[in-house]
Scaffold this motif. Structure first.
Motif, PDB file in Angstrom:
ATOM      1  N   VAL A 134      33.366  12.322 -13.220  1.00  0.00           N
ATOM      2  CA  VAL A 134      31.999  12.531 -13.700  1.00  0.00           C
ATOM      3  C   VAL A 134      31.141  11.316 -13.390  1.00  0.00           C
ATOM      4  CG1 VAL A 134      30.601  13.005 -15.715  1.00  0.00           C
ATOM      5  CG2 VAL A 134      32.848  14.023 -15.505  1.00  0.00           C
ATOM      6  N   GLN A 189      38.757  28.630  -7.602  1.00  0.00           N
ATOM      7  CA  GLN A 189      37.834  28.246  -8.658  1.00  0.00           C
ATOM      8  C   GLN A 189      36.400  28.177  -8.120  1.00  0.00           C
ATOM      9  OE1 GLN A 189      38.936  24.532 -10.430  1.00  0.00           O
ATOM     10  NE2 GLN A 189      36.882  24.285 -11.285  1.00  0.00           N
ATOM     11  N   VAL A 232      33.768   9.060 -24.315  1.00  0.00           N
ATOM     12  CA  VAL A 232      34.717  10.152 -24.450  1.00  0.00           C
ATOM     13  C   VAL A 232      35.875   9.925 -23.486  1.00  0.00           C
ATOM     14  CG1 VAL A 232      35.039  12.607 -24.167  1.00  0.00           C
ATOM     15  CG2 VAL A 232      32.925  11.740 -25.120  1.00  0.00           C
ATOM     16  N   ARG A 233      37.036   9.613 -24.036  1.00  0.00           N
ATOM     17  CA  ARG A 233      38.197   9.445 -23.163  1.00  0.00           C
ATOM     18  C   ARG A 233      39.090  10.645 -23.383  1.00  0.00           C
ATOM     19  NH1 ARG A 233      38.437   5.038 -20.653  1.00  0.00           N
ATOM     20  NH2 ARG A 233      37.237   3.220 -21.288  1.00  0.00           N
ATOM     21  N   ALA A 234      38.949  11.589 -22.468  1.00  0.00           N
ATOM     22  CA  ALA A 234      39.761  12.789 -22.631  1.00  0.00           C
ATOM     23  C   ALA A 234      40.090  13.324 -21.266  1.00  0.00           C
ATOM     24  CB  ALA A 234      38.999  13.839 -23.428  1.00  0.00           C
ATOM     25  N   GLU A 235      41.116  14.103 -21.191  1.00  0.00           N
ATOM     26  CA  GLU A 235      41.434  14.726 -19.912  1.00  0.00           C
ATOM     27  C   GLU A 235      40.294  15.659 -19.549  1.00  0.00           C
ATOM     28  OE1 GLU A 235      42.836  18.219 -20.131  1.00  0.00           O
ATOM     29  OE2 GLU A 235      42.816  18.305 -22.314  1.00  0.00           O
ATOM     30  N   SER A 236      39.881  15.584 -18.285  1.00  0.00           N
ATOM     31  CA  SER A 236      38.669  16.291 -17.913  1.00  0.00           C
ATOM     32  C   SER A 236      38.892  17.782 -17.824  1.00  0.00           C
ATOM     33  CB  SER A 236      38.180  15.778 -16.559  1.00  0.00           C
ATOM     34  OG  SER A 236      39.155  16.095 -15.581  1.00  0.00           O
ATOM     35  N   GLY A 237      40.106  18.212 -17.726  1.00  0.00           N
ATOM     36  CA  GLY A 237      40.380  19.649 -17.722  1.00  0.00           C
ATOM     37  C   GLY A 237      40.178  20.289 -16.368  1.00  0.00           C
ATOM     38  N   GLU A 238      40.037  19.409 -15.322  1.00  0.00           N
ATOM     39  CA  GLU A 238      39.860  20.008 -14.001  1.00  0.00           C
ATOM     40  C   GLU A 238      41.222  20.326 -13.388  1.00  0.00           C
ATOM     41  OE1 GLU A 238      37.075  20.731 -12.654  1.00  0.00           O
ATOM     42  OE2 GLU A 238      35.625  19.599 -13.808  1.00  0.00           O
ATOM     43  N   ASP A 239      41.292  21.460 -12.766  1.00  0.00           N
ATOM     44  CA  ASP A 239      42.500  21.758 -12.002  1.00  0.00           C
ATOM     45  C   ASP A 239      42.359  21.084 -10.635  1.00  0.00           C
ATOM     46  OD1 ASP A 239      43.209  23.489 -14.118  1.00  0.00           O
ATOM     47  OD2 ASP A 239      41.819  24.952 -13.241  1.00  0.00           O
ATOM     48  N   GLN A 242      32.219  15.929  -6.909  1.00  0.00           N
ATOM     49  CA  GLN A 242      33.006  14.771  -7.318  1.00  0.00           C
ATOM     50  C   GLN A 242      33.994  15.152  -8.405  1.00  0.00           C
ATOM     51  OE1 GLN A 242      33.030  11.769  -5.908  1.00  0.00           O
ATOM     52  NE2 GLN A 242      31.622  12.706  -4.443  1.00  0.00           N
ATOM     53  N   ARG A 243      35.190  14.542  -8.332  1.00  0.00           N
ATOM     54  CA  ARG A 243      36.158  14.812  -9.391  1.00  0.00           C
ATOM     55  C   ARG A 243      35.842  13.987 -10.628  1.00  0.00           C
ATOM     56  NH1 ARG A 243      40.163  17.252  -9.734  1.00  0.00           N
ATOM     57  NH2 ARG A 243      41.185  15.687 -11.005  1.00  0.00           N
TER      58      ARG A 243
END
Lengths: 101, 171, 636
Positions: B28, B90, B77-84, B25-26
């Motif tokens: 979380v 990957q 936590v509201r942050a960019e997940s950092g997934e490409d 899943q993209r």
């Protein structure tokens, strides 16, 4: 007679590797932690199966300790994640490369 | 094939499938919901394998507490997940290594003598399990409780609101 | 009984523990009360145990501690008459000293640390007193050593104090090693670590083994009790607060060595050679320390050397096979020496940290109460009849003299000379410090001398005991009851090996009593204020040399410095400059360079990216599992 012992172990190893793959290929710190949880769960499953096979309760006792370890690990891990997100504003594991040699 | 075996395979399929879905899943939050399903099914497996107490704990601790904790954190936590975005490279090394390990591990497992003998049913009642635990493992239980306490303190320490002075220093 | 002994041991421990953990947050009064109450509670328990035990002996296990194979070190206490008396003495003296400390430390801000260590000390000392298992005893033995170290260096901001503490620690350690070896040997030879079982099995030891064990034990005791050749730490240990000197370095810890030998007397008694060695070392230490005391100026150093000399009489008693005499002297010494130290503490504090007796004087008018108390202590120390010290010391001299071996006659002579010098140095200190001296400067004499009344009067029980210690064991030849001798008759060695005949005893006691009084009068003429040479500006060269010799304790410190420390330092220097820097370091540098070369290649791998590391982890896991499978396949 439920199933052969090996089948349960196979299920456990599949679960474990799914967790490992999750930990490794995802960049999101939360997903890495989730992968660790899956791996711990898989280890618990193997313990329960072994406990049933040899009719020894020790296996189940160890699962209890795995639960304890998982719970405290998740508590500290999530606190660390919140902390580092506050510091850097990112959850990307590869942003934390200050240990580069 | 007994009824037990059917139950086992159904549960195993649910566990593997939901875990697999969870890890790809993209978001979380979706992963967490799939995992709750996976842990429920694992709990039922525990019950099938004669550990009703641990089955209850699995549902309460894993599906209940831990996953809810994850949900809370995802929401705070509201942050960019950092997934490409869906890059295959990957996933590739991990999947290849995983398949090799699975193959080798599977071979190893079925080479173990007795791995093909079936597990007969059994049940450890919670009271028997409790008796056993506190008779033979009372000290590790104490240590585990201490570990939980330390985890609590550590989480509190890390999660405390930083003093104004400290945050000024950083900026 | 078990409960009583348990509380006897653990009251001070709990007190120390509370002070260590929350002492800083308690009000001062409360902390002081906890410290004193825990020791007073211990005293109460010791009296209860003394009353409840009667004639019985107890061997009780409080806890299991270590159990490995045959080795079992449990927290076992062996409560016999010796331990009963010792426990009473220890708790009594430490209770008084704790109360005294409340006054003494009234201006010190570190009182919590002080009382915490004092309580722990009392606990460790009680462990030594009561322990049956040698490993348990060793715990207390090291415990008192640690507390002694930390309390000598209590005012650690002064480097000299910290150094003195370290010196005491290192030197007592030399003895402790021997004691440790002795414990291991006991376990190897007898399979026993319990004092009770060792004593009952002692007869099965061969003579050579017994001599070895006795000498090892004695060497351990020498370290703890500051006998020759390890005496040099005790005078320096006076750097600690005065109540600490009174409790640890006079009344209790330094006597622990003698006490240990008394506890294990059946082992010692097997070897007449070891007994002669013990007696000889003791006799010479007594003379040596008494002479050194004669040359000191610092009031506490005089008392320290006097302690060494008095403790040696206890060892002499053991060497002559008279445990009762040794124990009797241990008791009376504890009372009068604690009294003297506490009196000295009053004087020192009243004179604003003045230690030099030649700068004191005229204290009779200025501190009359202290004067009387100190007088009681002095006459007891000098063994003037009929005070406590006289009968105890004389009993030891008597049993030494009465020993069938001829060499003991010689040792008794040396000890008697030491006793005479004891009278001299005691009254030198007393007359110089307390009598009027017109030569002192006027302004000094008018200084304000204020000390709390409580600090003086708390010494009264000690003074009373010092006076009446004689009645503890008033000899039968003078119509006494010899209560202590009867009480201790049941312990091993309680009855002397060679009791002296009544006429000999009577004549010897009267003789040495008269001798001591004569020397006291002589001391007055030597050291009275008007004595000419006290104020003499330039002493003769010979006298100067002699004074130097005595005041430095026969240059023993310097001897150790030259003979042991210097060569060691030189050797360490050679090893450091030549071997270490020249050979070893170069090798390491070369090795390090090789690794640096290789690691520059590996450095590229450390990306600092978590995902890379995790991939490596899985790679390693896969490799290990594959290797396992391969190994399995081929081995099958």
């Amino acid at each position: 007679m439920i199933v052969p012992y090996g089948n349960v172990l196979l299920l456990a190893i599949i679960l474990f590797l799914l967790g490992a793959v999750c930990s490794i290929s995802r960049r999101n710190l939360l997903m890495i932690l989730i992968g660790v949880e899956i791996m711990l769960n898989a280890a618990g499953l193997a313990f329960v199966a072994a406990s049933l096979k040899w009719r020894l309760l020790d296996g189940q006792a160890f699962v209890l300790f795995i639960f304890a370890v998982a719970a405290s690990e998740v508590a500290v891990g999530l606190a660390l994640i919140v902390y580092s997100q506050r510091r850097t504003g990112s959850l990307n594991a590869d942003q934390y490369n200050q240990m580069k040699g | 094939m007994t009824l037990y075996a059917v139950t086992f395979y159904v549960l195993a399929a649910i566990v593997v499938l939901s875990t697999l879905l969870a890890i790809i899943q993209r978001q979380v939050i979706h992963a967490v919901v799939y995992l709750i399903v996976s842990f429920f099914a694992t709990g039922l497996l525990f019950y099938l394998l004669g550990a009703p107490f641990l089955a209850a704990l699995e549902v309460i601790i894993y599906a209940g507490a831990i996953m809810v904790l994850f949900l809370f954190i995802v929401m705070t936590v509201r942050a960019e997940s950092g997934e490409d975005k869906g890059e295959i490279y990957q996933w590739l090394p991990a999947v290849i290594l995983g398949i090799i390990s699975l193959f080798v591990g599977g071979v190893l497992i079925f080479e173990i003598p007795g791995s093909k003998t079936g597990l007969s049913t059994g049940m450890a009642t919670p009271s028997a399990f409790g008796q056993f635990l506190f008779k033979n493992y009372w000290f590790p239980v104490e240590i585990a409780s201490f570990l939980l306490l330390i985890g609590l303190v550590g989480a509190l320490y890390l999660g405390r609101r930083e003093s104004r002075k400290g945050s000024e220093d950083r900026r | 009984m078990k409960t009583i002994l348990f509380f006897l041991l653990f009251f001070p421990f709990v007190g120390g523990f509370i002070l260590a953990v929350i002492g800083r947050y308690l009000p001062r009064r409360v902390a002081e009360w906890i410290a004193c109450a825990s020791v007073l509670g211990s005293l109460l328990m010791a009296s209860l145990a003394f009353g409840a035990a009667g004639e019985k002996r107890y061997l009780l296990t409080l806890f299991d501690w270590i159990r490995v194979g045959d080795l079992s070190a449990s927290m076992t206490v062996y409560y016999d008459h010796l331990a009963a008396i010792m426990a009473l003495m220890v708790t009594f003296v430490s209770s008084l000293i704790h109360l005294y400390s409340v006054s003494f430390m009234r201006d010190d801000r570190d009182y919590v640390r002080y009382f915490c260590y004092m309580n722990l000390f009392v606990f460790s000392m009680l462990v030594i007193t009561l322990a049956d298992n040698l490993v348990f005893l060793y715990l207390g033995w090291e415990g008192v050593g640690f507390c002694s170290y930390i309390l000598i260096g209590f005012w650690y901001s002064d480097v000299a104090n910290a150094t003195a503490g370290r010196k005491a620690f290192v030197l007592t350690r030399i003895g402790d090693v021997a004691f440790g070896i002795a414990i291991a040997l006991f376990f190897l030879i007898l399979d026993q670590l319990s004092i009770f079982s060792i004593n009952s099995k002692a007869a099965s030891l061969s003579a050579g083994t017994a001599t070895l064990l006795a000498l090892l034990l004695f060497w351990g005791a020498v370290g703890k009790s500051a006998q020759l050749p390890l005496i040099v730490w005790l005078p320096d240990a006076m750097a600690g607060p005065t109540p600490v000197s009174a409790l640890i370095h006079a009344a209790t810890m330094v006597t622990a060595g003698a006490y240990l030998l008394m506890r294990l007397f059946p082992v010692i008694a097997l070897s007449s050679n070891a007994m002669v060695i013990i007696a000889a070392v003791a006799a010479f230490t007594g003379l040596f320390a008494a002479l050194a005391a004669l040359g000191q100026k610092d009031i506490k150093r005089i008392l320290a050397y006097s302690t060494i000399s008095q403790v040696s009489y206890m060892f002499l008693g053991i060497g002559a096979g008279d445990v009762t005499g040794g124990m009797y002297h241990l008791l009376s010494h504890a009372f009068f020496k604690a009294l003297l130290f506490l009196g000295a503490g009053c004087v020192i504090q009243a004179l604003h940290e003045e230690h030099d007796i030649f700068k004191m004087g005229n204290l009779r008018q200025r501190l009359p109460a202290v004067f009387w108390l100190y007088l009681v202590g002095s006459v007891s120390l000098a063994a003037i009849p009929p005070f406590g010290g006289f009968f105890s010391k004389d009993r030891i001299l008597l049993s030494t003299f009465g020993h069938p071996e001829p060499i003991y006659k010689f040792l008794a002579l040396i000890a008697e000379i030491g006793a005479v010098i004891t009278v001299l140095y005691t009254f030198r200190m007393f007359f110089v410090a307390f009598l009027e001296r017109p030569s002192l400067q006027e302004d000094f004499r008018k200084k304000d001398l204020k000390i709390p009344k409580f600090m003086v009067w708390i010494n009264a029980p000690l003074a009373i005991l010092a006076i009446f210690a004689a009645s503890l064991n008033f000899p039968e030849v003078f119509g006494g009851k010899s209560w202590l001798a009867h009480y201790l008759a049941s312990i091993p060695g309680g009855i002397p090996l060679s009791p002296a005949s009544a006429p000999l005893e009577r004549s010897m006691e009267i003789g040495s009593g008269l001798l001591n009084i004569a020397v006291l009068i002589a001391a007055y003429f030597l050291y009275r204020p008007e004595a000419r040479f006290l104020g003499r500006p330039t002493p003769v060269v010979f006298r100067q040399r002699l004074e130097e010799l005595l005041s430095s304790g026969f240059y023993l410190d310097r001897l150790y410095q030259v003979a042991l420390v210097k060569p060691y330092q030189a050797m360490a220097r050679i090893l450091w400059l030549k071997v270490d820097e020249g050979v070893v370091d170069d090798q390491f540098d070369a090795t390090a360079n090789i690794f640096r070369f290789f690691s520059s290649g590996l450095q590229l791998w450390t990306t600092g990216r978590l995902s890379t590391y995790l991939k490596m982890l899985l790679l390693g896991f896969t490799a290990i599992v594959s290797a396992l499978a391969l190994g399995w396949y081929y081995l099958r």
